[in-house]
Write an enzyme that holds these catalytic residues in place. Structure first.
Site, PDB file in Angstrom:
ATOM      1  N   LYS A 112       7.597 -11.565   2.270  1.00  0.00           N
ATOM      2  CA  LYS A 112       7.716 -10.224   2.860  1.00  0.00           C
ATOM      3  C   LYS A 112       8.442 -10.353   4.177  1.00  0.00           C
ATOM      4  O   LYS A 112       8.407 -11.412   4.826  1.00  0.00           O
ATOM      5  CB  LYS A 112       6.323  -9.627   3.104  1.00  0.00           C
ATOM      6  CG  LYS A 112       6.314  -8.115   3.203  1.00  0.00           C
ATOM      7  CD  LYS A 112       6.218  -7.450   1.844  1.00  0.00           C
ATOM      8  CE  LYS A 112       6.240  -5.954   1.927  1.00  0.00           C
ATOM      9  NZ  LYS A 112       5.869  -5.335   0.644  1.00  0.00           N
TER      10      LYS A 112
HETATM   11  P1  NAD Z   1       8.058   5.172   2.519  1.00  0.00           P
HETATM   12  O1  NAD Z   1       8.617   4.773   3.813  1.00  0.00           O
HETATM   13  O2  NAD Z   1       8.981   5.741   1.485  1.00  0.00           O
HETATM   14  O3  NAD Z   1       6.858   6.211   2.729  1.00  0.00           O
HETATM   15  C1  NAD Z   1       5.767   5.934   3.573  1.00  0.00           C
HETATM   16  C2  NAD Z   1       4.927   7.182   3.666  1.00  0.00           C
HETATM   17  O4  NAD Z   1       3.772   6.895   4.470  1.00  0.00           O
HETATM   18  C3  NAD Z   1       5.649   8.341   4.343  1.00  0.00           C
HETATM   19  O5  NAD Z   1       5.347   9.533   3.656  1.00  0.00           O
HETATM   20  C4  NAD Z   1       5.018   8.366   5.738  1.00  0.00           C
HETATM   21  O6  NAD Z   1       5.028   9.657   6.310  1.00  0.00           O
HETATM   22  C5  NAD Z   1       3.616   7.923   5.411  1.00  0.00           C
HETATM   23  N1  NAD Z   1       2.896   7.461   6.607  1.00  0.00           N
HETATM   24  C6  NAD Z   1       3.319   6.570   7.536  1.00  0.00           C
HETATM   25  N2  NAD Z   1       2.405   6.440   8.494  1.00  0.00           N
HETATM   26  C7  NAD Z   1       1.377   7.250   8.168  1.00  0.00           C
HETATM   27  C8  NAD Z   1       0.130   7.555   8.750  1.00  0.00           C
HETATM   28  N3  NAD Z   1      -0.256   6.968   9.890  1.00  0.00           N
HETATM   29  N4  NAD Z   1      -0.686   8.440   8.129  1.00  0.00           N
HETATM   30  C9  NAD Z   1      -0.299   9.023   6.981  1.00  0.00           C
HETATM   31  N5  NAD Z   1       0.870   8.779   6.372  1.00  0.00           N
HETATM   32  C10 NAD Z   1       1.692   7.908   6.961  1.00  0.00           C
HETATM   33  O7  NAD Z   1       7.288   3.889   1.948  1.00  0.00           O
HETATM   34  P2  NAD Z   1       6.929   3.532   0.438  1.00  0.00           P
HETATM   35  O8  NAD Z   1       7.987   2.647  -0.082  1.00  0.00           O
HETATM   36  O9  NAD Z   1       6.539   4.758  -0.290  1.00  0.00           O
HETATM   37  O10 NAD Z   1       5.627   2.616   0.675  1.00  0.00           O
HETATM   38  C11 NAD Z   1       4.306   3.145   0.787  1.00  0.00           C
HETATM   39  C12 NAD Z   1       3.304   2.045   0.489  1.00  0.00           C
HETATM   40  O11 NAD Z   1       3.560   1.528  -0.811  1.00  0.00           O
HETATM   41  C13 NAD Z   1       3.351   0.831   1.434  1.00  0.00           C
HETATM   42  O12 NAD Z   1       2.052   0.297   1.582  1.00  0.00           O
HETATM   43  C14 NAD Z   1       4.219  -0.153   0.665  1.00  0.00           C
HETATM   44  O13 NAD Z   1       3.989  -1.499   1.061  1.00  0.00           O
HETATM   45  C15 NAD Z   1       3.732   0.121  -0.742  1.00  0.00           C
HETATM   46  N6  NAD Z   1       4.659  -0.311  -1.792  1.00  0.00           N
HETATM   47  C16 NAD Z   1       5.936   0.141  -1.851  1.00  0.00           C
HETATM   48  C17 NAD Z   1       6.758  -0.288  -2.880  1.00  0.00           C
HETATM   49  C18 NAD Z   1       8.154   0.245  -3.070  1.00  0.00           C
HETATM   50  O14 NAD Z   1       8.770  -0.076  -4.103  1.00  0.00           O
HETATM   51  N7  NAD Z   1       8.690   1.044  -2.189  1.00  0.00           N
HETATM   52  C19 NAD Z   1       6.280  -1.194  -3.837  1.00  0.00           C
HETATM   53  C20 NAD Z   1       4.957  -1.632  -3.745  1.00  0.00           C
HETATM   54  C21 NAD Z   1       4.155  -1.172  -2.724  1.00  0.00           C
END
Ligand code: NAD
Length: 423
Positions: A112
């Site tokens: 990561k």
């Molecule tokens: P993203 O940046 O597209 O979205 C993140 C979201 O979290 C946004 O809506 C943001 O407003 C919200 N957020 C941030 N801080 C916040 C807070 N304090 N309170 C409430 N909401 C808050 O990110 P993503 O890619 O959707 O990732 C979200 C989660 O999923 C993370 O934990 C990431 O590690 C995990 N994840 C993502 C992927 C991927 O393919 N993108 C894969 C596996 C896991």
């Protein structure tokens, strides 16, 4: 508790991960000589990322790339741009990638990366400069056979395109396989953007069926409306569920009749957040956790479900779209209250699975249709969640411990069979 000199903080995500390893250890006695391998990263790189801002000043940002375990293949894991990124967080996220790729039986280890920055405060040119400098600082440890980054919170396909271009410039030829989640015309895969949300939906659908929770009319709460949360929400609505509350960094919105996602999409594109959407009422961020719901999808950041919140949650099913959203004591509380949790290491593995397909397509320079990608994704996710369910029933343990048993067994067997150099 961490025994690494460079990790002093003992309540961060790395501690959550270590506790999860301690919980699985009794099931892995036959591999106990190797368990310590999981409690430390193989390699952790911290870099200074200086960039010239648009106003001519120089600013320095802290960047990381951690390769937790490479026993089963090249490192794989996203890159996060967020102001709270630190070594503790990146180490935990890299370790969860090790477990996740093993649960899905993908030929990867876990890694990561991240930069401690608020990307919303940078101009597009500054974001590009930051990405290119960060890539150049970590370029000696990444590569299609070494470690393959992907998007995470605060990064997207455009950022992956810059990483690919910067790395390729250093190599003297185009290397599409150095990164996944790229734009489709740069060697990206169809279906990658929606893959993590789709995986949350597929595993949720399988487990809802097992616990006899109908999706038709189910009330769903979603924290985080980014890549993962929004795609999962659309798929559940297509199955007849209602999204009753959504929280993101701009606020929490609530509509017991179900939030109209088509209208929200239009609002979101203009405002870059859900706060202020007229088709729902604003509630406090803390009230989000006590809304009446059948399914909770944390899809924002780690460390969101504390014991106090776990006591209030009315959901019967928690689908961990985010990595590490639940503290171990909150996990126990939810399970005691009869809540089923589909853990992150399987629930959000759709993204890394299609990233694997992207890497394979880049290697072969031969690309598949979106239908083919989705069919292969669904098949692997259904197989994996059923294996986890079966192991949990057999060992009478939680789905999280079952997923860790399956994943850690594969990782530690690989470690054992490779042997410890120099022997
Ligand atoms: P993203 O940046 O597209 O979205 C993140 C979201 O979290 C946004 O809506 C943001 O407003 C919200 N957020 C941030 N801080 C916040 C807070 N304090 N309170 C409430 N909401 C808050 O990110 P993503 O890619 O959707 O990732 C979200 C989660 O999923 C993370 O934990 C990431 O590690 C995990 N994840 C993502 C992927 C991927 O393919 N993108 C894969 C596996 C896991």
């Amino acid at each position: 508790m961490s025994n690494l000199s460079y990790i002093s903080q003992n309540n961060g995500p790395w501690s959550t991960y270590l506790e999860q390893i301690d919980r699985v250890a009794p099931y892995l006695e036959h591999l106990e000589d190797y368990i310590d391998t999981l409690k430390r990263p193989k390699r952790a790189l911290i870099v200074d990322v200086p960039i010239v801002m648009d106003d001519g000043t120089i600013q320095h940002f802290e960047g990381y790339r951690v390769q937790h375990n490479l026993s089963r293949g090249p490192g794989k894991g996203g890159i996060r741009y967020h102001p709270d990124v630190d070594l503790n967080e990146v180490m935990a996220l890299s370790a969860w990638m090790t477990i996740k790729t093993a649960v899905l039986n993908l030929p990867f280890g876990g890694a990561k990366g991240g930069v401690r920055v608020d990307p919303r405060k940078l101009s597009p040119r500054e974001l590009e400069r930051l990405t290119r400098r960060y890539t150049s600082e970590i370029s000696h440890i990444i590569g299609p056979q070494k470690d393959i980054p992907a998007p995470d919170v605060g990064t997207n396909a455009n950022v992956m395109g810059w990483i690919m271009d910067t790395y390729s410039s250093g190599q003297g030829h185009t290397v599409t396989g150095v990164v996944t989640g790229k734009p489709v015309h740069l060697g990206g895969s169809l279906g990658r953007v929606k893959a993590t949300g789709r995986g949350v939906f597929i595993t949720g659908q399988q487990v809802a069926d097992k616990i006899k929770l109908p999706l038709e009319g189910a009330k769903i709460a979603v924290q985080g409306f980014g890549n993962v949360g929004s795609e999962a929400a659309y798929l559940f609505v297509e199955s007849g569920s209602k999204i009753v509350t959504i929280q993101d960094h701009t606020g929490t919105i609530y509509n017991p009749e179900g939030i109209n996602l088509e209208e929200l999409k239009v609002y979101f594109e203009k405002n870059q957040g859900v706060g202020g959407f007229a088709g729902a009422q604003a509630i406090s961020d803390e009230d989000f956790w006590s809304v009446e719901m059948d399914i909770l999808i944390p899809a924002a950041l780690e460390g969101q479900i504390t014991v106090e919140r776990a006591e209030k949650i009315t959901a019967k099913l928690v689908l961990e779209g985010a990595n590490g959203p639940t503290y171990p004591d909150a996990d126990d509380m939810l399970i005691k209250r009869g809540v089923t949790i589909v853990p992150d290491v399987i629930c959000n593995a759709g993204g890394v699975t299609v990233s694997y397909f992207e890497w394979v397509q880049d290697m072969a320079s031969y690309f598949w249709s979106e239908d083919e990608i989705n069919q292969r994704l669904d098949k692997l996710m259904i197989q994996a969640i059923n294996d986890v369910w079966h192991t949990a029933s057999e060992k009478a343990c939680s789905l999280r411990t079952a997923a860790f048993i399956l994943g850690c067994e594969r990782i530690l067997k690989a470690r054992m069979e490779r042997g410890i150099f120099p022997g």
